[in-house]
Design a protein around this motif. Structure first.
Motif, PDB file in Angstrom:
ATOM      1  N   GLU A   9       0.786  -1.100  -0.068  1.00 30.73           N
ATOM      2  CA  GLU A   9      -0.063  -0.058  -0.221  1.00 30.73           C
ATOM      3  C   GLU A   9       0.837   1.282  -0.095  1.00 30.73           C
ATOM      4  O   GLU A   9       1.752   1.190   0.752  1.00 30.73           O
ATOM      5  CB  GLU A   9      -1.045   0.355   1.312  1.00 30.73           C
ATOM      6  N   THR A  11       0.987   5.222   0.781  1.00 34.48           N
ATOM      7  CA  THR A  11       0.403   6.243   1.364  1.00 34.48           C
ATOM      8  C   THR A  11       1.176   7.452   1.579  1.00 34.48           C
ATOM      9  O   THR A  11       2.253   7.653   0.907  1.00 34.48           O
ATOM     10  CB  THR A  11       0.064   5.902   3.012  1.00 34.48           C
ATOM     11  N   ILE A  62     -15.607  10.168  -6.691  1.00 40.89           N
ATOM     12  CA  ILE A  62     -14.885   8.950  -6.859  1.00 40.89           C
ATOM     13  C   ILE A  62     -14.207   8.766  -8.177  1.00 40.89           C
ATOM     14  O   ILE A  62     -14.843   9.417  -9.272  1.00 40.89           O
ATOM     15  CB  ILE A  62     -15.767   7.549  -6.574  1.00 40.89           C
ATOM     16  N   THR A  81      -7.475  -0.260  -4.551  1.00 41.01           N
ATOM     17  CA  THR A  81      -8.456   0.571  -3.872  1.00 41.01           C
ATOM     18  C   THR A  81      -8.670   1.922  -4.718  1.00 41.01           C
ATOM     19  O   THR A  81      -7.699   2.688  -5.123  1.00 41.01           O
ATOM     20  CB  THR A  81      -7.534   0.816  -2.471  1.00 41.01           C
ATOM     21  N   ASP A  82     -10.038   2.286  -4.484  1.00 41.41           N
ATOM     22  CA  ASP A  82     -10.274   3.580  -5.268  1.00 41.41           C
ATOM     23  C   ASP A  82     -10.568   4.464  -4.050  1.00 41.41           C
ATOM     24  O   ASP A  82     -10.902   4.184  -3.048  1.00 41.41           O
ATOM     25  CB  ASP A  82     -11.375   3.481  -6.116  1.00 41.41           C
ATOM     26  N   SER A  83      -9.898   5.902  -4.096  1.00 41.91           N
ATOM     27  CA  SER A  83     -10.370   6.722  -3.308  1.00 41.91           C
ATOM     28  C   SER A  83     -11.845   7.465  -3.345  1.00 41.91           C
ATOM     29  O   SER A  83     -12.086   7.931  -4.362  1.00 41.91           O
ATOM     30  CB  SER A  83      -9.411   7.424  -2.938  1.00 41.91           C
ATOM     31  N   SER A  85     -13.712  11.009  -1.738  1.00 41.65           N
ATOM     32  CA  SER A  85     -13.477  12.015  -0.989  1.00 41.65           C
ATOM     33  C   SER A  85     -14.922  12.837  -0.937  1.00 41.65           C
ATOM     34  O   SER A  85     -15.653  12.786  -1.730  1.00 41.65           O
ATOM     35  CB  SER A  85     -12.371  12.868  -1.557  1.00 41.65           C
TER      36      SER A  85
END
Length: 86
Positions: A9, A11, A62, A81-83, A85
């Motif tokens: 991952e 970050t 998205i 993984t899609d973020s 917000s």
């Protein structure tokens, strides 16, 4: 950016140095993985999304995403993984 060696991952490593679209729209990371026998290298591109800092955005957002996964991947393998917000 930081990469977790166990799960891969990526970050944001230091939130005090804010990501700013107007300053830098894209980052490229060269990643090398070694399993004790084989080594491979890949380039990961991170695009910074521009947001309007002056107008509050009430609706969640998205992004479209594309992921690749190896055939015969075992159960539980992370596909991506899609973020989202707000």
């Amino acid at each position: 950016f930081a990469i977790d060696a166990k799960n891969g991952e990526i970050t944001v490593a230091d939130s005090s140095s804010r990501l700013d679209y107007e300053t830098n729209k894209q980052y490229s990371l060269t990643v090398r993985v070694f399993d004790g026998e084989y080594a491979v290298t890949a380039v990961i591109t991170i695009n910074i999304k521009d947001v309007d800092e002056n107008t509050p955005n009430e609706a969640p957002e998205i992004e479209d995403a594309t992921f690749s996964i190896a055939e015969n991947s075992p159960e539980g393998t992370l596909v991506g993984t899609d973020s989202i917000s707000k």
